[in-house]
Design a protein around this motif. Structure first.
Motif, PDB file in Angstrom:
ATOM      1  N   ARG A 279     -26.128  14.205 -36.693  1.00  0.00           N
ATOM      2  CA  ARG A 279     -27.406  13.751 -37.243  1.00  0.00           C
ATOM      3  C   ARG A 279     -27.229  12.433 -37.977  1.00  0.00           C
ATOM      4  O   ARG A 279     -26.266  12.217 -38.678  1.00  0.00           O
TER       5      ARG A 279
ATOM      6  N   ILE B  53     -34.830  15.247 -32.687  1.00  0.00           N
ATOM      7  CA  ILE B  53     -34.934  14.373 -33.857  1.00  0.00           C
ATOM      8  C   ILE B  53     -35.998  14.909 -34.813  1.00  0.00           C
ATOM      9  O   ILE B  53     -35.809  14.915 -36.022  1.00  0.00           O
ATOM     10  N   SER B  54     -37.095  15.404 -34.260  1.00  0.00           N
ATOM     11  CA  SER B  54     -38.192  15.855 -35.114  1.00  0.00           C
ATOM     12  C   SER B  54     -38.383  17.374 -35.115  1.00  0.00           C
ATOM     13  O   SER B  54     -39.026  17.903 -36.018  1.00  0.00           O
ATOM     14  N   ALA B  55     -37.844  18.068 -34.137  1.00  0.00           N
ATOM     15  CA  ALA B  55     -38.026  19.523 -34.046  1.00  0.00           C
ATOM     16  C   ALA B  55     -36.832  20.250 -34.642  1.00  0.00           C
ATOM     17  O   ALA B  55     -35.722  19.735 -34.674  1.00  0.00           O
TER      18      ALA B  55
ATOM     19  N   SER C 173     -38.288  17.109 -29.121  1.00  0.00           N
ATOM     20  CA  SER C 173     -37.267  16.150 -29.508  1.00  0.00           C
ATOM     21  C   SER C 173     -36.459  16.754 -30.652  1.00  0.00           C
ATOM     22  O   SER C 173     -37.025  17.175 -31.658  1.00  0.00           O
TER      23      SER C 173
ATOM     24  N   GLU D 252     -39.439  25.341 -34.254  1.00  0.00           N
ATOM     25  CA  GLU D 252     -40.238  24.841 -33.132  1.00  0.00           C
ATOM     26  C   GLU D 252     -39.662  25.302 -31.794  1.00  0.00           C
ATOM     27  O   GLU D 252     -40.417  25.644 -30.871  1.00  0.00           O
TER      28      GLU D 252
ATOM     29  N   ARG E  54     -28.436  16.142 -31.368  1.00  0.00           N
ATOM     30  CA  ARG E  54     -28.816  16.024 -32.779  1.00  0.00           C
ATOM     31  C   ARG E  54     -28.859  17.370 -33.490  1.00  0.00           C
ATOM     32  O   ARG E  54     -28.869  17.421 -34.708  1.00  0.00           O
TER      33      ARG E  54
ATOM     34  N   CYS F 273     -33.198   8.263 -38.623  1.00  0.00           N
ATOM     35  CA  CYS F 273     -33.857   7.710 -37.449  1.00  0.00           C
ATOM     36  C   CYS F 273     -33.821   6.192 -37.408  1.00  0.00           C
ATOM     37  O   CYS F 273     -33.947   5.609 -36.352  1.00  0.00           O
TER      38      CYS F 273
ATOM     39  N   GLU G  77     -32.510  14.515 -26.924  1.00  0.00           N
ATOM     40  CA  GLU G  77     -31.561  14.250 -28.013  1.00  0.00           C
ATOM     41  C   GLU G  77     -30.960  15.553 -28.555  1.00  0.00           C
ATOM     42  O   GLU G  77     -30.751  15.704 -29.754  1.00  0.00           O
TER      43      GLU G  77
END
Length: 72
Positions: free
Chosen positions: A66, A31-33, A29, A37, A60, A69, A57
């Motif tokens: 961005r 959003i978090s990676a 994702s 990663e 992003r 969240c 996503e």
């Protein structure tokens, strides 16, 4: 390949494609990676003959897109 679905089933569709092709399936994702990663997964996937990397996503990764969240 770009997947879009109004019901947000893109990950499921990508998984079905990977399963039907019998190839490893990696999912991240945006959003978090981060880039780290993504590079780690690509390095792991390079050892495979074929693989599918699904990044949810992905827009992003564009810093202008961005948002926190909690804003959706």
């Amino acid at each position: 390949m770009i997947l879009w679905d109004r019901r947000e089933r893109e990950t499921t569709i990508a998984g079905i494609i990977a399963n039907s092709l019998q190839v490893p399936f990696y999912t991240l994702s945006a959003i978090s990676a981060g880039v780290k990663e993504v590079r780690e997964v690509i390095a792991e996937a390079r050892d495979k003959e074929r693989a599918i990397l699904f990044i949810d996503e992905i827009h992003r990764f564009n810093k202008g897109s961005r948002m926190p969240c909690w804003v959706r």
